[in-house]
Design an enzyme around this catalytic site. Structure first.
Site, PDB file in Angstrom:
ATOM      1  N   SER A 132       0.822  -1.208   0.000  1.00 25.61           N
ATOM      2  CA  SER A 132       0.000   0.000   0.000  1.00 25.61           C
ATOM      3  C   SER A 132       0.858   1.260   0.000  1.00 25.61           C
ATOM      4  CB  SER A 132      -0.924   0.001   1.224  1.00 25.61           C
ATOM      5  OG  SER A 132      -1.828  -1.095   1.179  1.00 25.61           O
ATOM      6  N   GLU A 360      -4.324  -3.580  -6.156  1.00 25.20           N
ATOM      7  CA  GLU A 360      -4.605  -2.245  -6.702  1.00 25.20           C
ATOM      8  C   GLU A 360      -5.285  -1.360  -5.662  1.00 25.20           C
ATOM      9  OE1 GLU A 360      -5.683  -1.795 -10.742  1.00 25.20           O
ATOM     10  OE2 GLU A 360      -4.866  -3.743 -11.324  1.00 25.20           O
TER      11      GLU A 360
END
Length: 381
Positions: A132, A360
């Site tokens: 992240s 994603e």
């Protein structure tokens, strides 16, 4: 926003439906069990234009808008989300990044192969220690006399062992996002190694890899952008749209399977579709699927009109990925014990959907992005 599809959109969706039913659905269970999609599917995807959507025809693309792209991805993911991932990465993240940011030479070198399916691309951003927090990646690209020397490791890279070119993000400057650049690295380069990751919960047919770059030498013209982090985030906005579209397809596939089964399976003397609580499961599944589709189409509409869509993409990805998990889980409930074995497709839909809440940008990251847009307060720092 006009929700009526044009004749071109309807024809493309029908083409994608037929392709999926003919070339994907009959093999999806075997690919899942063997953890390998047939490699010859890639040029077949290129032949029908699915790997060139949104790319200029001068470079082998098939044109089309973002809604067309979403329609194709929904149909393909209905058959196998792992195939959708091949398209989303090689086309959506790599080819479209080259089309948007590349020099004419880079476009001529890479786009015809990527759009035809004779070549495949991978998007090498995630590292063992940075998921992240992509702005903290540690892969380095040191300047040499006439190029760069890249050293580092990447992990969970879709298409990693199939790729002919890797879009590699590496640090060329100081700490933080501003020190990251993007490079087009031929995977045949000396020092480039890719090892496939086996034993995944879902997306098992997809070639996911760990990549090691051991002093990989690339020339100056391999640099795609000195603003690599900005490029990556822009690509991932569109990537979240494509993941959302794929989640709609997976949810729809699970719903359609559950509807068929509920109409055929009899208990207590009648089809289980006649029981109120089964109808409740099916109704919830239908609402979640349609809501996810509308959120995804909104993103495509904004993108096609050139309007900001980052927050909307996060909303669509968050809702659609979580919805796909819930819909597939409800489908298993409709199937009962049969849903727990891979003779039927609903267990695979659940396993494939689960990872979409992670990559994603996790669901939690999407909430922070949406929260930042709503409040103006950055929760990341």
């Amino acid at each position: 926003m006009d929700l009526t599809l044009s004749d071109e959109h309807r024809q493309l969706r029908e083409l994608a439906r037929r392709f999926t039913d003919d070339r994907i659905v009959p093999h999806a269970t075997r690919w899942d069990r063997e953890e390998a999609i047939d490699r010859d599917l890639v040029p077949a995807l290129g032949e029908v234009g699915f790997l060139g959507l949104g790319v200029d025809e001068r470079y082998g693309g098939s044109g089309g808008d973002n809604l067309a792209y979403c329609l194709v991805l929904e149909e393909v993911a209905r058959g196998d989300s792992a195939v959708r991932g091949i398209i989303s990465v090689s086309l959506g993240l790599v080819a479209k990044s080259i089309a948007r940011h590349g020099t004419e030479e880079q476009k001529q070198r890479w786009l015809p192969g990527l759009t035809s399916g004779s070549q495949v691309g991978c998007f090498a951003l995630t590292e063992p220690g940075t998921g992240s927090d992509a702005g903290s990646l540690v892969t380095k690209a040191a300047k040499t006399g006439d190029g760069y020397r890249i050293t580092g490791r990447k992990v969970f890279i879709t298409n990693g062992t199939w790729a002919d070119v890797a879009l590699v993000f590496a640090r060329t400057g100081g700490p933080g996002p501003k020190g990251i650049s993007a490079f087009l690295v031929p995977t045949g380069s000396e020092g480039f190694h890719a090892t496939e990751i086996k034993g995944k919960l879902g997306m098992r047919g997809q070639a996911t890899a760990e990549i090691t770059l051991d002093d990989v030498e690339v020339p100056d013209d391999a640099l795609l952008s000195a603003e690599g982090f900005k490029l990556a985030m822009g690509a991932l906005d569109k990537g979240r749209m494509s993941v959302a579209a794929g989640c709609v397809g997976a949810a729809r596939g699970a719903l359609e399977a559950a509807l068929r089964y509920a109409g055929e399976r009899e208990q207590f003397g009648k089809p289980i579709a006649g029981f109120q609580l089964v109808q409740e499961l099916l109704a919830d599944m239908a609402v979640e699927t349609d809501a996810a589709r509308l959120l995804t189409w909104r993103v495509a509409d904004l993108a096609d009109r050139g309007l900001p869509m980052s927050t909307e993409a996060s909303m669509a990805k968050l809702f659609a990925s979580e919805a796909a998990v819930k819909v597939a889980n409800n489908a298993i409930q409709v199937f009962g014990g049969y849903g727990y074995i891979d003779e039927y497709p609903v267990g695979k839909y659940l396993r494939d959907a689960r990872v979409t809440t992670l990559y994603e940008g996790t669901s939690q990251i999407q909430k922070l992005l949406i929260g930042r847009a709503l409040t103006g307060v950055n929760a990341f720092v």
